[in-house]
Design a protein around this motif. Structure first.
Motif, PDB file in Angstrom:
ATOM      1  N   PHE A   1      -3.906 -75.383  28.249  1.00 30.27           N
ATOM      2  CA  PHE A   1      -4.937 -75.747  27.280  1.00 30.27           C
ATOM      3  C   PHE A   1      -5.468 -77.154  27.551  1.00 30.27           C
ATOM      4  O   PHE A   1      -6.666 -77.415  27.409  1.00 30.27           O
ATOM      5  CB  PHE A   1      -4.387 -75.640  25.858  1.00 30.27           C
ATOM      6  N   GLU A   2      -4.579 -78.039  27.970  1.00 26.22           N
ATOM      7  CA  GLU A   2      -5.020 -79.400  28.287  1.00 26.22           C
ATOM      8  C   GLU A   2      -5.986 -79.381  29.463  1.00 26.22           C
ATOM      9  O   GLU A   2      -7.029 -80.056  29.437  1.00 26.22           O
ATOM     10  CB  GLU A   2      -3.803 -80.267  28.609  1.00 26.22           C
ATOM     11  N   LYS A   3      -5.700 -78.591  30.471  1.00 29.80           N
ATOM     12  CA  LYS A   3      -6.556 -78.543  31.655  1.00 29.80           C
ATOM     13  C   LYS A   3      -7.919 -77.892  31.364  1.00 29.80           C
ATOM     14  O   LYS A   3      -8.946 -78.324  31.887  1.00 29.80           O
ATOM     15  CB  LYS A   3      -5.854 -77.779  32.783  1.00 29.80           C
ATOM     16  N   VAL A   4      -7.935 -76.836  30.549  1.00 24.99           N
ATOM     17  CA  VAL A   4      -9.163 -76.074  30.330  1.00 24.99           C
ATOM     18  C   VAL A   4      -9.931 -76.541  29.089  1.00 24.99           C
ATOM     19  O   VAL A   4     -11.159 -76.661  29.127  1.00 24.99           O
ATOM     20  CB  VAL A   4      -8.849 -74.566  30.229  1.00 24.99           C
ATOM     21  N   ASP A   5      -9.202 -76.804  28.001  1.00 24.33           N
ATOM     22  CA  ASP A   5      -9.879 -77.155  26.745  1.00 24.33           C
ATOM     23  C   ASP A   5      -9.914 -78.652  26.471  1.00 24.33           C
ATOM     24  O   ASP A   5     -10.657 -79.106  25.596  1.00 24.33           O
ATOM     25  CB  ASP A   5      -9.208 -76.433  25.575  1.00 24.33           C
ATOM     26  N   GLY A   6      -9.095 -79.417  27.183  1.00 22.53           N
ATOM     27  CA  GLY A   6      -9.168 -80.864  27.041  1.00 22.53           C
ATOM     28  C   GLY A   6      -8.017 -81.500  26.304  1.00 22.53           C
ATOM     29  O   GLY A   6      -7.856 -82.723  26.323  1.00 22.53           O
ATOM     30  N   VAL A   7      -7.183 -80.684  25.632  1.00 20.13           N
ATOM     31  CA  VAL A   7      -6.030 -81.238  24.930  1.00 20.13           C
ATOM     32  C   VAL A   7      -4.982 -80.131  24.802  1.00 20.13           C
ATOM     33  O   VAL A   7      -5.315 -78.936  24.724  1.00 20.13           O
ATOM     34  CB  VAL A   7      -6.434 -81.789  23.538  1.00 20.13           C
ATOM     35  N   SER A   8      -3.721 -80.510  24.825  1.00 20.62           N
ATOM     36  CA  SER A   8      -2.641 -79.559  24.621  1.00 20.62           C
ATOM     37  C   SER A   8      -2.761 -78.915  23.246  1.00 20.62           C
ATOM     38  O   SER A   8      -3.167 -79.562  22.275  1.00 20.62           O
ATOM     39  CB  SER A   8      -1.288 -80.271  24.735  1.00 20.62           C
ATOM     40  N   HIS A   9      -2.366 -77.658  23.143  1.00 22.71           N
ATOM     41  CA  HIS A   9      -2.420 -77.030  21.815  1.00 22.71           C
ATOM     42  C   HIS A   9      -1.274 -77.459  20.918  1.00 22.71           C
ATOM     43  O   HIS A   9      -1.128 -76.942  19.798  1.00 22.71           O
ATOM     44  CB  HIS A   9      -2.540 -75.512  21.920  1.00 22.71           C
ATOM     45  N   GLN A  10      -0.502 -78.449  21.340  1.00 22.88           N
ATOM     46  CA  GLN A  10       0.349 -79.162  20.391  1.00 22.88           C
ATOM     47  C   GLN A  10      -0.501 -79.775  19.278  1.00 22.88           C
ATOM     48  O   GLN A  10       0.007 -80.067  18.193  1.00 22.88           O
ATOM     49  CB  GLN A  10       1.153 -80.245  21.121  1.00 22.88           C
ATOM     50  N   GLN A  11      -1.787 -79.954  19.566  1.00 27.16           N
ATOM     51  CA  GLN A  11      -2.732 -80.417  18.546  1.00 27.16           C
ATOM     52  C   GLN A  11      -2.648 -79.530  17.299  1.00 27.16           C
ATOM     53  O   GLN A  11      -2.675 -80.014  16.165  1.00 27.16           O
ATOM     54  CB  GLN A  11      -4.160 -80.369  19.102  1.00 27.16           C
ATOM     55  N   VAL A  12      -2.535 -78.225  17.526  1.00 27.62           N
ATOM     56  CA  VAL A  12      -2.483 -77.275  16.421  1.00 27.62           C
ATOM     57  C   VAL A  12      -1.229 -77.491  15.585  1.00 27.62           C
ATOM     58  O   VAL A  12      -1.284 -77.555  14.351  1.00 27.62           O
ATOM     59  CB  VAL A  12      -2.547 -75.834  16.963  1.00 27.62           C
ATOM     60  N   ALA A  13      -0.079 -77.615  16.253  1.00 25.66           N
ATOM     61  CA  ALA A  13       1.182 -77.787  15.535  1.00 25.66           C
ATOM     62  C   ALA A  13       1.188 -79.073  14.718  1.00 25.66           C
ATOM     63  O   ALA A  13       1.637 -79.093  13.564  1.00 25.66           O
ATOM     64  CB  ALA A  13       2.344 -77.776  16.523  1.00 25.66           C
ATOM     65  N   VAL A  14       0.671 -80.159  15.294  1.00 27.64           N
ATOM     66  CA  VAL A  14       0.658 -81.447  14.594  1.00 27.64           C
ATOM     67  C   VAL A  14      -0.294 -81.415  13.412  1.00 27.64           C
ATOM     68  O   VAL A  14       0.057 -81.828  12.293  1.00 27.64           O
ATOM     69  CB  VAL A  14       0.288 -82.583  15.575  1.00 27.64           C
ATOM     70  N   ASP A  15      -1.513 -80.928  13.634  1.00 29.09           N
ATOM     71  CA  ASP A  15      -2.488 -80.899  12.543  1.00 29.09           C
ATOM     72  C   ASP A  15      -1.988 -80.063  11.370  1.00 29.09           C
ATOM     73  O   ASP A  15      -2.106 -80.466  10.206  1.00 29.09           O
ATOM     74  CB  ASP A  15      -3.829 -80.350  13.045  1.00 29.09           C
ATOM     75  N   LEU A  16      -1.443 -78.895  11.651  1.00 31.35           N
ATOM     76  CA  LEU A  16      -0.949 -78.036  10.574  1.00 31.35           C
ATOM     77  C   LEU A  16       0.193 -78.695   9.813  1.00 31.35           C
ATOM     78  O   LEU A  16       0.252 -78.627   8.577  1.00 31.35           O
ATOM     79  CB  LEU A  16      -0.472 -76.700  11.153  1.00 31.35           C
ATOM     80  N   ALA A  17       1.096 -79.342  10.545  1.00 29.44           N
ATOM     81  CA  ALA A  17       2.235 -79.987   9.893  1.00 29.44           C
ATOM     82  C   ALA A  17       1.795 -81.125   8.983  1.00 29.44           C
ATOM     83  O   ALA A  17       2.483 -81.462   8.013  1.00 29.44           O
ATOM     84  CB  ALA A  17       3.220 -80.496  10.942  1.00 29.44           C
ATOM     85  N   LEU A  18       0.642 -81.720   9.292  1.00 31.55           N
ATOM     86  CA  LEU A  18       0.098 -82.796   8.455  1.00 31.55           C
ATOM     87  C   LEU A  18      -0.815 -82.259   7.346  1.00 31.55           C
ATOM     88  O   LEU A  18      -1.378 -83.036   6.575  1.00 31.55           O
ATOM     89  CB  LEU A  18      -0.685 -83.789   9.325  1.00 31.55           C
ATOM     90  N   GLY A  19      -0.988 -80.943   7.290  1.00 31.88           N
ATOM     91  CA  GLY A  19      -1.817 -80.347   6.254  1.00 31.88           C
ATOM     92  C   GLY A  19      -3.292 -80.332   6.562  1.00 31.88           C
ATOM     93  O   GLY A  19      -4.126 -80.162   5.657  1.00 31.88           O
ATOM     94  N   ASN A  20      -3.643 -80.487   7.855  1.00 33.23           N
ATOM     95  CA  ASN A  20      -5.046 -80.560   8.260  1.00 33.23           C
ATOM     96  C   ASN A  20      -5.474 -79.296   9.006  1.00 33.23           C
ATOM     97  O   ASN A  20      -4.671 -78.669   9.697  1.00 33.23           O
ATOM     98  CB  ASN A  20      -5.272 -81.766   9.180  1.00 33.23           C
ATOM     99  N   LEU A  21      -6.765 -78.957   8.890  1.00 32.78           N
ATOM    100  CA  LEU A  21      -7.332 -77.902   9.716  1.00 32.78           C
ATOM    101  C   LEU A  21      -7.263 -78.355  11.170  1.00 32.78           C
ATOM    102  O   LEU A  21      -7.726 -79.447  11.506  1.00 32.78           O
ATOM    103  CB  LEU A  21      -8.785 -77.652   9.318  1.00 32.78           C
ATOM    104  N   PRO A  22      -6.686 -77.555  12.077  1.00 30.32           N
ATOM    105  CA  PRO A  22      -6.536 -77.995  13.465  1.00 30.32           C
ATOM    106  C   PRO A  22      -7.860 -78.376  14.124  1.00 30.32           C
ATOM    107  O   PRO A  22      -8.868 -77.670  13.981  1.00 30.32           O
ATOM    108  CB  PRO A  22      -5.904 -76.782  14.148  1.00 30.32           C
ATOM    109  N   ASP A  23      -7.827 -79.503  14.835  1.00 29.04           N
ATOM    110  CA  ASP A  23      -9.000 -80.045  15.533  1.00 29.04           C
ATOM    111  C   ASP A  23      -8.842 -79.751  17.019  1.00 29.04           C
ATOM    112  O   ASP A  23      -8.623 -80.641  17.825  1.00 29.04           O
ATOM    113  CB  ASP A  23      -9.094 -81.555  15.275  1.00 29.04           C
ATOM    114  N   MET A  24      -8.933 -78.460  17.370  1.00 27.61           N
ATOM    115  CA  MET A  24      -8.691 -78.015  18.742  1.00 27.61           C
ATOM    116  C   MET A  24     -10.016 -77.863  19.480  1.00 27.61           C
ATOM    117  O   MET A  24     -10.862 -77.068  19.086  1.00 27.61           O
ATOM    118  CB  MET A  24      -7.945 -76.673  18.721  1.00 27.61           C
ATOM    119  N   PRO A  25     -10.233 -78.635  20.564  1.00 25.26           N
ATOM    120  CA  PRO A  25     -11.488 -78.508  21.327  1.00 25.26           C
ATOM    121  C   PRO A  25     -11.521 -77.208  22.121  1.00 25.26           C
ATOM    122  O   PRO A  25     -10.515 -76.496  22.223  1.00 25.26           O
ATOM    123  CB  PRO A  25     -11.462 -79.715  22.253  1.00 25.26           C
ATOM    124  N   HIS A  26     -12.677 -76.906  22.717  1.00 30.23           N
ATOM    125  CA  HIS A  26     -12.860 -75.667  23.460  1.00 30.23           C
ATOM    126  C   HIS A  26     -13.645 -75.953  24.731  1.00 30.23           C
ATOM    127  O   HIS A  26     -14.775 -76.450  24.679  1.00 30.23           O
ATOM    128  CB  HIS A  26     -13.607 -74.643  22.595  1.00 30.23           C
TER     129      HIS A  26
END
Length: 433
Positions: free
Chosen positions: A309-334
């Motif tokens: 995901f980091e190579k293709v979308d620009g950031v690791s999808h750990q972004q999803v896990a962190v955002d959700l754990a903080l109560g935020n809608l995930p800010d995952m690029p594409h």
């Protein structure tokens, strides 16, 4: 505004670097909880002691704890709901998690809403001498597949073609199933379970109808009840065997098949009641039969896919896990990464066993990494090691190295890896099989 304190179970140096590149990471402070060695490359899971040490670490922290996350399979995935409940951080409920990770319970729940998309199945006790008869009474006939009720990776999974195959698999299961069944039962004891499920504990196994086809993994999350799919990764196997050759992102499945998988995902995750957490679902598309099969649900992001995901979308999808754990809608690029396609390759040998006497040197690895920018090579063995001592292996091969690569096309990616693999030199002695 203060920095947010995020505790990561089993955080190692490589993943800390990746986490620190996430969107918003300038206002995050990442802290490790439970040493990486306890959850990586091991088959011993003293989960009660691990939870006790995690409690001590978190209780000794005298600032707010904003999130507790992980990105690994058992035992990390099953520990998170317990830790999050104790410290008041966000997570899926333990019961909804077990509806995914307890393979028998998961199949029963799936059967309620998507019976046409799952194989025939039954649970059995490997220590019961009549277990093969139990499987037959469930209308399962050779060939079929067996695996523990809770497993980790592809460990202790067997294709059964005959009574002799079954006897061999049961012998292996009875020898090793306790390494996961005991800690998994400890987790089950923390949950409110139906009697039908509590009686099928971690010492039991599953037998399932053989399914197959084009395998893939749908990565997704649920945020405040809304199920979102954000990427599908293809899982390519070596010819004629069960061992994975590489994971490739993005998927090359037809758009209509991807859309149907997304629809099935919304149905099952909503039915389970899973919420405010990441997950992934493994599917097969049998093009010949025109069928989609749900293989299994995992309650985490796939760590093997982070680099893709980091190579293709620009950031690791750990972004999803962190955002959700903080109560935020995930800010995952594409599609904002450096490469059009990326893969994790498994460099394997198909021995029954052997002793390693040579591996590529650090200098050799560095030269290969420099030959293809963005490439990461992780050697998994060392001289003097018996291959049979490697943890987290399937039943048919040994992964000697993992190779992450990106390219502008599938053809370039495969050609680059083929050249690189020829330069990875391992030597062995005492080769068996």
């Amino acid at each position: 505004m203060r920095d947010r304190n995020i505790f990561v179970v089993g955080m190692d140096e490589d993943n800390q670097k990746r986490l620190e590149k996430l969107r918003g990471a300038e206002s995050y402070r990442f802290h490790g909880v439970i040493e990486p060695a306890e959850v990586y490359d091991t088959e011993i899971f003293p989960i009660e002691a691990m939870l006790a040490r995690a409690d001590a670490r978190l209780n000794a922290f005298h600032e707010p704890i904003d999130a507790i996350i992980g990105y690994m399979d058992f035992p990390v995935s099953t520990m998170l709901p317990i830790l999050c409940e104790r410290f008041g951080t966000r997570s899926a409920s333990l019961e909804s998690l077990l509806k995914c990770e307890h393979k028998y319970w998961s199949r029963l729940v799936q059967q309620e809403v998507m019976a046409d998309y799952i194989p025939r199945f039954t649970a059995f006790d490997p220590f019961d001498s009549q277990s093969l008869q139990t499987i037959g009474e469930a209308n399962l006939y050779f060939p079929f597949f067996v695996k523990p009720i809770k497993s980790s990776g592809s460990r202790l999974g067997f294709r059964i073609e005959s009574p002799e195959d079954f006897a061999h698999a049961v012998e292996k299961l009875c020898e090793s199933i306790g390494t996961i069944s005991e800690p998994f039962n400890y987790v089950m004891d923390h949950a409110n379970l139906p009697d039908r499920i509590r009686s099928v504990d971690g010492g039991h196994c599953m037998a399932e109808e053989i399914i197959g086809g084009w395998q893939c993994t749908l990565e997704g999350y649920v945020f405040q009840g809304e199920v979102v799919s954000y990427g599908i990764v293809d899982s390519i196997r070596y010819p004629q065997v069960l061992s994975f050759f590489h994971y490739r992102y993005p998927s090359r499945l037809p758009a209509s098949i991807q859309a149907k998988m997304q629809d099935l995902t919304r149905q099952i995750m909503t039915h389970i009641g899973y919420d405010n957490a990441a997950f992934n679902i493994e599917y097969f598309w049998d093009e010949v039969q025109g069928r989609i099969w749900l293989l299994e649900i995992n309650t985490r992001i796939a760590q093997s896919h982070c680099d893709l995901f980091e190579k293709v979308d620009g950031v690791s999808h750990q972004q999803v896990a962190v955002d959700l754990a903080l109560g935020n809608l995930p800010d995952m690029p594409h599609r904002q990464g450096e490469f059009a396609v990326a893969a994790k390759f498994f460099y394997r040998v198909f021995f029954a066993d052997a002793t390693v006497i040579r591996v590529p040197s650090s200098a050799e690895v560095e030269v290969l990494q420099q030959a293809f920018p963005g490439t990461v090579i992780k050697i998994q063995v060392a001289p003097g090691m018996r291959l049979s001592s490697l943890p987290e292996q399937d039943s048919y091969s040994y992964a000697l190295a993992y190779v992450w690569m990106g390219a502008d096309s599938d053809l370039a990616l495969e050609a680059n890896y083929a050249w690189l693999a020829e330069q990875l030199h391992f030597d062995f002695t005492d080769i068996a099989g």
